[in-house]
Design an enzyme around this catalytic site. Structure first.
Site: not given
Ligand code: UDP
Length: 340
Positions: A117, A141, A145
């Site tokens: 991402s 989050y 990643k």
């Protein structure tokens, strides 16, 4: 018939479009997913309801189907939820990915495309953002990643596991001809939310109009999910021929503001949307725009469907699909000859 590819999270938004792309290019596909979302009715795809940490089932699947490559899309994806409950995100996105990678190693599978991402970059120092931009994720989050990307780098060095991390900017759009599109619960993404506001006559919330951008709202790089799906196939094919561990941006390179998206939705739906201006959402940078020259050089990938009208029109067509009125299918298809 080409090889068989395992797609984790293949019943989700990006995963299901990737499965379709692979089927359209004669791959056989096995999907593992925890949820019953989007299933494609095709003889060359088999679905298993399965957690990515279920090592014994995944080993059995990999051997039975002679899996040669993996697309790993399964993950929790909400930035806000990751701030509220980081333990859940680290457990699911990092620990379970480690377990998956070790299962793949045990099966001698050495080719993996990973759903990463733009969140790995955090607040950009400049736009467009190249892959060489420092990675300073600001949410749990984004950190999950980045951590998986780092693990993949070490796994390449130590075990020769080839991987390509695809850093999506704002995935958007749909493939309504195949009943595929974006449907999250709860829906937090801009385009489906604006479409819902248009269709239901509700006010549309805008998080901040005091950003240092031309109209004061955030600028994002929306890239069509069909273009993202194609990049996954190209990445798998690249890894087949090249031993690398790499990360590539996927974006359209065009920045659109929240108000420009709302204008486009009004044009496509022919409805006027009432606006509700709210304070900024925590952690939203003013600009996120991809530099995608690497994806072009490495994969010969260029977006084909990512103009704003194509994105919004396809998302609108999907919203009007009957599938949207019904609940998800509550069963998973399995190989009828073999249920473990
Ligand atoms: N946004 C908004 N209203 C909404 C949803 C999103 O103004 O109902 C804004 C959000 O603050 C961001 C942009 O739209 O600037 C894109 O948000 P989205 O959640 O779709 O993707 P993100 O960029 O967070 O991955």
């Amino acid at each position: 018939m080409k090889q068989t590819i395992l797609v984790t999270g293949g019943a989700g938004y990006i995963g299901s479009h990737t499965v379709l792309e692979l089927l359209q290019h004669n791959y056989r596909v096995v999907v593992i997913d925890k949820q019953c979302s989007f299933q494609i009715d095709h003889p060359q795809v088999t679905y298993f309801q399965c957690d990515i940490a279920d090592s014994s089932l995944i080993k059995t699947i990999c051997l039975r189907y002679a899996i040669t490559g993996v697309v790993h899309c399964a993950a929790f994806i909400e930035v806000g939820a990751s701030v509220a409950d980081p333990a859940r995100y680290y457990q699911n996105n990092v620990i379970k990915t480690l377990q998956l990678l070790d299962t793949l190693r045990a099966c001698s599978i050495d080719r993996l495309v990973f759903s990463s991402s733009a969140a790995v970059y955090g607040t950009p120092e400049k736009v467009p953002i190249p892959e060489t931009h420092p990675c300073n994720p600001i949410s749990p989050y984004g950190k999950t990643k980045q951590m998986v990307e780092q693990i993949l780098a070490d796994y390449y060095t130590a075990y020769g596991m080839r991987s390509m991390s695809l850093r999506y900017f704002n995935a958007a759009g749909a493939y309504p001809e195949y009943h595929l599109g974006e449907r999250h619960e709860p829906e937090t993404h801009l385009i489906p939310r604006v479409l819902e506001a248009a269709l239901n006559g509700q006010r549309c919330t805008i998080f901040g109009n005091d950003y240092p951008t031309p109209d004061g709202t955030c600028i994002r790089d929306y890239v069509h999910v069909r273009d993202i799906a194609r990049a996954h196939r190209l990445a798998l094919e690249y890894l087949h021929d090249n031993a690398v561990c790499n990360a590539l941006n996927l974006g359209s390179t065009t920045g659109l503001s929240v108000l420009e998206i709302i204008d486009q939705v009004q044009e496509v739906t022919q409805r006027t949307i009432a606006l509700d201006f709210r304070p900024r959402r925590a952690g939203d940078p003013a600009y996120l725009i991809a530099d995608t020259r690497q994806a072009k050089t490495v994969l010969q990938w260029e977006p084909e469907y990512s103009d704003k009208k194509a994105i919004v029109s396809s998302a609108y067509a999907f919203k009007r699909e009957p599938i949207f009125q019904n609940n998800y299918q509550n069963h998973f298809l399995r190989d009828k000859n073999w249920i473990p």
